[in-house]
Design a protein around this motif. Structure first.
Motif, PDB file in Angstrom:
ATOM      1  N   LYS A 186       0.836  -1.204   0.000  1.00 44.78           N
ATOM      2  CA  LYS A 186       0.000   0.000   0.000  1.00 44.78           C
ATOM      3  C   LYS A 186       0.869   1.251   0.000  1.00 44.78           C
ATOM      4  CE  LYS A 186      -4.087  -1.980   2.129  1.00 44.78           C
ATOM      5  NZ  LYS A 186      -4.969  -2.016   3.295  1.00 44.78           N
ATOM      6  N   TRP A 187       1.949   1.242   0.765  1.00 39.47           N
ATOM      7  CA  TRP A 187       2.862   2.395   0.771  1.00 39.47           C
ATOM      8  C   TRP A 187       3.560   2.550  -0.576  1.00 39.47           C
ATOM      9  CZ3 TRP A 187       3.042   6.507   3.612  1.00 39.47           C
ATOM     10  CH2 TRP A 187       2.490   6.495   4.882  1.00 39.47           C
ATOM     11  N   LEU A 188       3.838   1.434  -1.247  1.00 39.41           N
ATOM     12  CA  LEU A 188       4.439   1.500  -2.582  1.00 39.41           C
ATOM     13  C   LEU A 188       3.489   2.194  -3.549  1.00 39.41           C
ATOM     14  CD1 LEU A 188       6.788   0.578  -4.479  1.00 39.41           C
ATOM     15  CD2 LEU A 188       5.440  -1.456  -4.909  1.00 39.41           C
ATOM     16  N   TYR A 189       2.206   1.827  -3.498  1.00 42.32           N
ATOM     17  CA  TYR A 189       1.209   2.489  -4.330  1.00 42.32           C
ATOM     18  C   TYR A 189       1.060   3.964  -3.964  1.00 42.32           C
ATOM     19  CZ  TYR A 189      -0.637  -1.735  -6.543  1.00 42.32           C
ATOM     20  OH  TYR A 189      -0.787  -2.852  -7.293  1.00 42.32           O
ATOM     21  N   PHE A 190       1.039   4.238  -2.658  1.00 39.58           N
ATOM     22  CA  PHE A 190       0.847   5.604  -2.181  1.00 39.58           C
ATOM     23  C   PHE A 190       2.007   6.519  -2.588  1.00 39.58           C
ATOM     24  CE2 PHE A 190       1.407   8.797   1.208  1.00 39.58           C
ATOM     25  CZ  PHE A 190       0.220   9.478   1.051  1.00 39.58           C
ATOM     26  N   GLY A 191       3.233   6.002  -2.533  1.00 42.75           N
ATOM     27  CA  GLY A 191       4.404   6.824  -2.823  1.00 42.75           C
ATOM     28  C   GLY A 191       4.804   6.885  -4.273  1.00 42.75           C
ATOM     29  N   GLU A 192       4.116   6.141  -5.118  1.00 39.56           N
ATOM     30  CA  GLU A 192       4.507   6.087  -6.528  1.00 39.56           C
ATOM     31  C   GLU A 192       4.509   7.437  -7.234  1.00 39.56           C
ATOM     32  OE1 GLU A 192       3.652   3.316 -10.415  1.00 39.56           O
ATOM     33  OE2 GLU A 192       2.260   3.267  -8.752  1.00 39.56           O
ATOM     34  N   PRO A 193       3.530   8.316  -7.015  1.00 38.77           N
ATOM     35  CA  PRO A 193       3.585   9.608  -7.719  1.00 38.77           C
ATOM     36  C   PRO A 193       4.793  10.465  -7.332  1.00 38.77           C
ATOM     37  CG  PRO A 193       1.384   9.205  -6.871  1.00 38.77           C
ATOM     38  CD  PRO A 193       2.261   8.133  -6.310  1.00 38.77           C
ATOM     39  N   TRP A 194       5.330  10.268  -6.146  1.00 36.77           N
ATOM     40  CA  TRP A 194       6.468  11.071  -5.698  1.00 36.77           C
ATOM     41  C   TRP A 194       7.792  10.359  -5.929  1.00 36.77           C
ATOM     42  CZ3 TRP A 194       1.964  10.758  -2.797  1.00 36.77           C
ATOM     43  CH2 TRP A 194       1.251  11.949  -2.727  1.00 36.77           C
ATOM     44  N   ASN A 195       7.760   9.211  -6.560  1.00 39.05           N
ATOM     45  CA  ASN A 195       8.982   8.452  -6.772  1.00 39.05           C
ATOM     46  C   ASN A 195       9.641   8.906  -8.077  1.00 39.05           C
ATOM     47  OD1 ASN A 195      10.981   6.613  -6.752  1.00 39.05           O
ATOM     48  ND2 ASN A 195       9.707   4.873  -7.272  1.00 39.05           N
ATOM     49  N   MET A 196      10.579   9.810  -7.946  1.00 36.46           N
ATOM     50  CA  MET A 196      11.292  10.320  -9.121  1.00 36.46           C
ATOM     51  C   MET A 196      12.793  10.213  -8.870  1.00 36.46           C
ATOM     52  SD  MET A 196       8.964  13.584 -10.173  1.00 36.46           S
ATOM     53  CE  MET A 196       8.919  14.359  -8.578  1.00 36.46           C
ATOM     54  N   VAL A 197      13.277   8.988  -8.837  1.00 40.37           N
ATOM     55  CA  VAL A 197      14.679   8.730  -8.528  1.00 40.37           C
ATOM     56  C   VAL A 197      15.588   9.367  -9.576  1.00 40.37           C
ATOM     57  CG1 VAL A 197      16.364   6.897  -8.196  1.00 40.37           C
ATOM     58  CG2 VAL A 197      14.061   6.608  -7.333  1.00 40.37           C
ATOM     59  N   GLU A 198      15.215   9.250 -10.829  1.00 32.66           N
ATOM     60  CA  GLU A 198      16.045   9.787 -11.907  1.00 32.66           C
ATOM     61  C   GLU A 198      16.158  11.306 -11.801  1.00 32.66           C
ATOM     62  OE1 GLU A 198      13.146   8.173 -12.479  1.00 32.66           O
ATOM     63  OE2 GLU A 198      13.757   6.182 -13.111  1.00 32.66           O
ATOM     64  N   VAL A 199      15.063  11.967 -11.468  1.00 30.12           N
ATOM     65  CA  VAL A 199      15.071  13.423 -11.334  1.00 30.12           C
ATOM     66  C   VAL A 199      15.943  13.834 -10.153  1.00 30.12           C
ATOM     67  CG1 VAL A 199      13.620  15.446 -10.900  1.00 30.12           C
ATOM     68  CG2 VAL A 199      12.815  13.630 -12.407  1.00 30.12           C
ATOM     69  N   PHE A 200      15.879  13.074  -9.068  1.00 34.76           N
ATOM     70  CA  PHE A 200      16.702  13.371  -7.897  1.00 34.76           C
ATOM     71  C   PHE A 200      18.186  13.248  -8.234  1.00 34.76           C
ATOM     72  CE2 PHE A 200      18.684  12.007  -3.843  1.00 34.76           C
ATOM     73  CZ  PHE A 200      18.471  13.185  -3.142  1.00 34.76           C
TER      74      PHE A 200
END
Length: 97
Positions: free
Chosen positions: A10-24
């Protein structure tokens, strides 16, 4: 362990929109290049290890089939909900004709 894995998914689904590893990682590189104009910056093993971890994290997240993961967690949670002392019922033997 199944209830904890359900929370993790559930946390994986919840955090997906903010997961921008490449941008970081790109932001870190740009910051280092800008900082190089002001101070002496050396890119050593720490940066390369960080870049490797970011690359592995991005590859891992891209390789996860989220629907299949959720289905497997639901199956595991269902199996964990069964009573431990319940015995499987024997299969019915075919009746002679």
């Amino acid at each position: 362990s199944a209830p904890l894995s359900a929370k993790a998914v559930k946390w994986l689904y919840f955090g997906e929109p903010w997961n921008m590893v490449e941008v970081f990682l790109l932001g870190v590189i740009v910051s280092l290049l800008k900082l190089d104009q002001v101070a002496e910056v050396s890119i050593n093993a720490g940066f390369w290890c960080f870049a490797g971890v970011m690359f592995c994290l991005a590859a891992t997240l891209a390789g996860i089939d989220r629907r299949e993961l959720w289905d497997r967690v639901e199956i595991a949670a269902g199996a964990a909900m069964e009573e431990p002392d319940s015995k499987p019922k024997p299969a019915k033997s075919p009746e002679p004709s």
